[in-house]
Design a protein around this motif. Structure first.
Motif, PDB file in Angstrom:
ATOM      1  N   LYS A 118      -2.321  12.709   3.570  1.00 45.27           N
ATOM      2  CA  LYS A 118      -1.855  13.641   4.601  1.00 45.27           C
ATOM      3  C   LYS A 118      -1.347  12.895   5.827  1.00 45.27           C
ATOM      4  N   GLY A 119      -2.126  11.926   6.303  1.00 53.62           N
ATOM      5  CA  GLY A 119      -1.702  11.162   7.466  1.00 53.62           C
ATOM      6  C   GLY A 119      -0.442  10.372   7.217  1.00 53.62           C
ATOM      7  N   ASN A 120      -0.318   9.813   6.028  1.00 53.58           N
ATOM      8  CA  ASN A 120       0.883   9.044   5.704  1.00 53.58           C
ATOM      9  C   ASN A 120       2.104   9.941   5.559  1.00 53.58           C
ATOM     10  N   ARG A 121       1.905  11.159   5.079  1.00 49.60           N
ATOM     11  CA  ARG A 121       3.053  12.075   4.984  1.00 49.60           C
ATOM     12  C   ARG A 121       3.552  12.479   6.370  1.00 49.60           C
ATOM     13  N   SER A 122       2.646  12.665   7.308  1.00 48.77           N
ATOM     14  CA  SER A 122       3.056  13.124   8.632  1.00 48.77           C
ATOM     15  C   SER A 122       3.517  11.985   9.531  1.00 48.77           C
ATOM     16  N   HIS A 123       2.921  10.790   9.400  1.00 45.20           N
ATOM     17  CA  HIS A 123       3.211   9.703  10.329  1.00 45.20           C
ATOM     18  C   HIS A 123       3.577   8.381   9.641  1.00 45.20           C
ATOM     19  N   GLY A 124       3.663   8.375   8.333  1.00 45.68           N
ATOM     20  CA  GLY A 124       3.969   7.136   7.642  1.00 45.68           C
ATOM     21  C   GLY A 124       2.784   6.197   7.606  1.00 45.68           C
ATOM     22  N   VAL A 125       2.957   5.076   6.908  1.00 47.21           N
ATOM     23  CA  VAL A 125       1.900   4.074   6.774  1.00 47.21           C
ATOM     24  C   VAL A 125       1.797   3.281   8.074  1.00 47.21           C
ATOM     25  N   ASP A 126       0.571   3.026   8.507  1.00 46.54           N
ATOM     26  CA  ASP A 126       0.305   2.214   9.690  1.00 46.54           C
ATOM     27  C   ASP A 126       0.662   0.762   9.372  1.00 46.54           C
ATOM     28  N   ALA A 127       1.744   0.258   9.975  1.00 50.74           N
ATOM     29  CA  ALA A 127       2.197  -1.100   9.671  1.00 50.74           C
ATOM     30  C   ALA A 127       1.188  -2.139  10.139  1.00 50.74           C
ATOM     31  N   LEU A 128       0.517  -1.887  11.271  1.00 48.19           N
ATOM     32  CA  LEU A 128      -0.490  -2.827  11.753  1.00 48.19           C
ATOM     33  C   LEU A 128      -1.632  -2.938  10.754  1.00 48.19           C
ATOM     34  N   ARG A 129      -2.067  -1.813  10.241  1.00 45.26           N
ATOM     35  CA  ARG A 129      -3.173  -1.821   9.287  1.00 45.26           C
ATOM     36  C   ARG A 129      -2.757  -2.446   7.955  1.00 45.26           C
ATOM     37  N   ALA A 130      -1.517  -2.177   7.515  1.00 47.07           N
ATOM     38  CA  ALA A 130      -1.043  -2.796   6.276  1.00 47.07           C
ATOM     39  C   ALA A 130      -1.063  -4.319   6.392  1.00 47.07           C
ATOM     40  N   TRP A 131      -0.672  -4.821   7.558  1.00 45.88           N
ATOM     41  CA  TRP A 131      -0.724  -6.269   7.785  1.00 45.88           C
ATOM     42  C   TRP A 131      -2.168  -6.759   7.817  1.00 45.88           C
ATOM     43  N   ALA A 132      -3.061  -5.993   8.477  1.00 50.26           N
ATOM     44  CA  ALA A 132      -4.462  -6.392   8.540  1.00 50.26           C
ATOM     45  C   ALA A 132      -5.070  -6.484   7.144  1.00 50.26           C
ATOM     46  N   LEU A 133      -4.773  -5.503   6.299  1.00 53.38           N
ATOM     47  CA  LEU A 133      -5.308  -5.527   4.938  1.00 53.38           C
ATOM     48  C   LEU A 133      -4.788  -6.741   4.167  1.00 53.38           C
ATOM     49  N   ARG A 134      -3.528  -7.095   4.399  1.00 49.64           N
ATOM     50  CA  ARG A 134      -2.953  -8.229   3.672  1.00 49.64           C
ATOM     51  C   ARG A 134      -3.577  -9.544   4.131  1.00 49.64           C
ATOM     52  N   VAL A 135      -3.564  -9.818   5.441  1.00 50.89           N
ATOM     53  CA  VAL A 135      -4.071 -11.109   5.911  1.00 50.89           C
ATOM     54  C   VAL A 135      -5.597 -11.153   5.821  1.00 50.89           C
ATOM     55  N   GLY A 136      -6.228  -9.990   5.718  1.00 45.70           N
ATOM     56  CA  GLY A 136      -7.668  -9.957   5.504  1.00 45.70           C
ATOM     57  C   GLY A 136      -8.066 -10.092   4.053  1.00 45.70           C
ATOM     58  N   GLY A 137      -7.072 -10.289   3.177  1.00 48.64           N
ATOM     59  CA  GLY A 137      -7.349 -10.542   1.772  1.00 48.64           C
ATOM     60  C   GLY A 137      -7.741  -9.331   0.962  1.00 48.64           C
ATOM     61  N   GLN A 138      -7.402  -8.124   1.439  1.00 52.45           N
ATOM     62  CA  GLN A 138      -7.826  -6.904   0.757  1.00 52.45           C
ATOM     63  C   GLN A 138      -6.787  -6.358  -0.219  1.00 52.45           C
ATOM     64  N   VAL A 139      -5.526  -6.743  -0.073  1.00 51.00           N
ATOM     65  CA  VAL A 139      -4.469  -6.268  -0.966  1.00 51.00           C
ATOM     66  C   VAL A 139      -3.502  -7.403  -1.246  1.00 51.00           C
ATOM     67  N   GLU A 140      -2.746  -7.263  -2.308  1.00 47.89           N
ATOM     68  CA  GLU A 140      -1.697  -8.221  -2.639  1.00 47.89           C
ATOM     69  C   GLU A 140      -0.391  -7.784  -1.977  1.00 47.89           C
ATOM     70  N   PRO A 147       6.687 -16.226   1.464  1.00 48.93           N
ATOM     71  CA  PRO A 147       5.650 -16.824   2.324  1.00 48.93           C
ATOM     72  C   PRO A 147       5.387 -16.021   3.590  1.00 48.93           C
ATOM     73  N   ASP A 148       6.345 -15.205   4.023  1.00 52.00           N
ATOM     74  CA  ASP A 148       6.114 -14.393   5.218  1.00 52.00           C
ATOM     75  C   ASP A 148       5.079 -13.303   4.975  1.00 52.00           C
ATOM     76  N   LEU A 149       4.843 -12.957   3.721  1.00 55.74           N
ATOM     77  CA  LEU A 149       3.846 -11.959   3.382  1.00 55.74           C
ATOM     78  C   LEU A 149       2.509 -12.583   2.996  1.00 55.74           C
ATOM     79  N   THR A 150       2.484 -13.914   2.914  1.00 49.80           N
ATOM     80  CA  THR A 150       1.245 -14.655   2.653  1.00 49.80           C
ATOM     81  C   THR A 150       1.203 -15.822   3.626  1.00 49.80           C
ATOM     82  N   PRO A 151       0.990 -15.569   4.903  1.00 50.31           N
ATOM     83  CA  PRO A 151       1.085 -16.632   5.910  1.00 50.31           C
ATOM     84  C   PRO A 151      -0.028 -17.653   5.776  1.00 50.31           C
ATOM     85  N   ASP A 152       0.294 -18.898   6.168  1.00 46.58           N
ATOM     86  CA  ASP A 152      -0.729 -19.945   6.087  1.00 46.58           C
ATOM     87  C   ASP A 152      -1.629 -19.967   7.325  1.00 46.58           C
ATOM     88  N   ARG A 153      -1.203 -19.263   8.399  1.00 48.52           N
ATOM     89  CA  ARG A 153      -2.083 -19.112   9.561  1.00 48.52           C
ATOM     90  C   ARG A 153      -1.732 -17.827  10.296  1.00 48.52           C
TER      91      ARG A 153
END
Length: 598
Positions: A118-140, A147-153
């Motif tokens: 529901k939230g994604n339909r009304s406001h789209g995906v939270d880009a900040l959170r999508a990045w957090a999940l990626r660099v936090g090792g929670q999603v591929e 390499p920009d999607l798998t940063p070394d730091r």
């Protein structure tokens, strides 16, 4: 050490960090002493009280440059962070190192709704959170080979360029809280009323586990925009008088500025700036077990600086040795609204910015929530509307100009021509090497407009030869996309006849010509996104990422939206024509869906 995860109501937020010092901000559930332990370094601070809420800013110093170490937070000797069972890596404090390539993230405009379908339909995906999940090792990532999607730091800083919270357009969760306290059929209805409601709004914005972890491990800097207070904040003197005539505006502006100082501005301050900050002086004098509630003092401060903005500076600057200077400009509270002397910045603020705009660095970065360089058609229309409102075509047209300015948000830099022309002249002097060695780039970083793009400027015919590339990079929104009809209007103003038509209108009202012209190098695009900036010597590289739903709405993948780069010598890429750029973008993907799904 025993654990008590519940003592932290909000945070920790990792804020100012340099080569040898760092600051960590928290909100706790009661008075106490907050301690931060990073390797051999330990620092503590007592809480301070504001309108019944307890906060602390813990300042660490004596750190080693270029080091990265995990840290923990304790309240009264009991560990409160990281939380037990967290799926994310331990939070770290990474100090800066002279000469190391600088890596920044930036973006603006983020609402706090649920991360479900529901939230994604009304406001789209939270880009900040999508990045957090990626660099936090929670999603591929969407592309494992990018390499920009798998940063070394992690970045050295994430810069939030306005609308961190929405005080006027509240979510269901915020409205539920407001309704539990007062009658929402009475002013200010479902908008925020006081400090207590602002404190709850910040908690909604920063408490999601993924974003909370990210803010605990990546340093952040912030500046407000209008929705942190109210849409069109300080658009004009007429707008301000209308607000001040209401029964609720005084409470809103006092609570908005006071809560902004506590939650956002305090962490922007470097140690030397904190030492001389008048409000932080009150904090140091009254924190501790016998803490006095600073709410009334903070209210008085906020009321004063609202009426006398020249008495306090919200803008700030950061130096990154000779590599970069970041100048973050308050383009809201410091406005001068007298119709005969309208300016984006009052004289004191303008003089401060003039001092900051100088060379002798590889890159000069200017953070301003409002883009300095809009699409040219919109820029000229804003200049035209200002001229109308000032009476260029008579009193009746002036009233129409004022109504148009408020109706369609014609209140960016182009609508404050005196300030625009001054800053444009100063930037040209920097780029021409008249204010020290010319940087490789002078780059404006902005948000606000709910679409993203890169523009490249060049002098008008006969102008001076420049040693710098002048760029405008926009990242907006992180999570609050434009409706489709407004996207079409934006596209019309971005391409086609809107530019020449707007310029003719501006000339008809005798608006001065700009000292340079500018063209889209990339964009516009309308995804929820977060931008990144890499600086290494004269080169510059930027890219934008977004969240992409693959089955599970709460676990979006990170995908790249667009990129832009100067070569290793600092030379910009050749500009494409409008038609070829549009064809290329259409060929790559359909642009602007609220939720990118596969």
């Amino acid at each position: 050490m025993s654990r008590s995860d519940g003592r932290l109501l909000l945070g920790p937020l990792l804020r100012y960090v340099d080569e040898t010092s760092a600051s960590v901000w928290v909100e706790t559930d009661a008075p106490g002493t907050v301690s931060v332990v990073r390797g051999a370094a330990t620092a503590s601070a007592p809480t301070f009280l504001v309108h019944g809420h307890h906060y602390a800013l813990v300042e660490l110093d004596g750190l080693e440059p270029g080091t990265t170490e995990a840290y923990t937070v304790a309240v009264d000797g009991e560990q409160a962070w990281p939380p037990a069972g967290s799926p994310f890596p331990d939070p770290v404090i990474a100090t800066l190192e002279a000469g190391r390539p600088l890596h920044l993230a930036f973006g603006s405009c983020r609402t706090s709704v649920a991360h479900d379908a529901k939230g994604n339909r009304s406001h789209g995906v939270d880009a900040l959170r999508a990045w957090a999940l990626r660099v936090g090792g929670q999603v591929e990532p969407a592309d494992p080979d990018d390499p920009d999607l798998t940063p070394d730091r992690l970045p050295d800083l994430v810069l939030f360029l306005g609308d961190q919270v929405y005080a006027d357009d509240t979510t269901d969760a915020m409205r539920e809280f407001i309704e539990s306290r007062r009658d929402i059929d009475e002013p200010p209805w479902t908008e925020l009323q006081d400090y207590e409601e602002y404190a709850h709004l910040y908690r909604l914005a920063w408490s999601d586990p993924a974003n909370r972890w990210l803010l605990s491990t990546v340093p952040s800097a912030m500046i407000f925009d209008d929705h942190d207070i109210r849409d069109d904040w300080n658009t004009s003197l007429e707008w301000r008088r209308e607000m001040e005539a209401t029964s609720w505006w005084h409470g809103r502006i006092v609570a908005g500025l006071g809560s902004y100082w506590v939650h956002q501005h305090l962490g922007n301050l470097a140690p030397a700036d904190r030492e001389v900050d008048e409000v932080y002086g009150l904090v140091r004098a009254h924190r501790g077990q016998d803490e006095q509630d600073l709410g009334p003092l903070l209210d008085a401060f906020a009321a004063r600086v609202d009426q006398q903005p020249e008495t306090y500076r919200w803008s700030f600057a950061r130096e990154y040795d000779t590599q970069a200077r970041l100048v973050v400009v308050d383009s809201r509270a410091a406005r001068r609204l007298d119709p005969d002397h309208r300016a984006m910045l009052d004289p004191s603020e303008a003089a401060w910015l003039d001092e900051q705009l100088r060379g002798d660095v590889d890159h000069l970065l200017i953070g301003t929530s409002l883009p300095f360089l809009l699409a040219r058609g919109l820029h000229h229309l804003e200049a035209f509307s200002e001229a109308l409102a000032r009476g260029a075509w008579g009193e009746r047209a002036g009233r129409l100009g004022e109504k148009a300015r408020q109706l369609v948000d014609l209140e960016h830099w182009g609508a404050f021509q005196t300030s625009f022309q001054e800053v444009a002249r100063q930037v040209m002097e920097v780029a021409a090497g008249k204010r020290g060695r010319a940087p490789s780039t002078v780059t404006f970083l902005s948000g606000d407009v709910h679409h993203s793009y890169v523009s490249q400027a060049r002098p008008v015919h006969g102008g001076p030869e420049l040693g710098s590339t002048i760029l405008q990079a926009v990242c907006s929104p992180m999570r609050n996309p434009l409706a489709r009809g407004l996207r079409l209007a934006t596209a019309v103003l971005s391409y086609g006849v809107a530019g020449p038509a707007g310029r003719l209108a501006a000339r008809s009202a005798r608006v001065p010509d700009t000292p340079f012209t500018w063209t889209y190098a990339e964009g516009p695009w309308f995804d929820n996104n977060l931008a990144f900036l890499d600086l290494a010597g004269p080169s510059l590289r930027m890219w934008w990422v977004t969240g992409e739903v693959v089955g599970d709405h709460e676990r979006p993948r990170l995908a790249k939206v667009e990129s832009y780069a100067l070569d290793e010598d600092g030379n910009p890429p050749p500009l494409e024509g409008v038609a070829s750029r549009v064809r290329r973008r259409i060929a790559r993907r359909a642009n602007g869906d609220l939720v990118r799904e596969r």
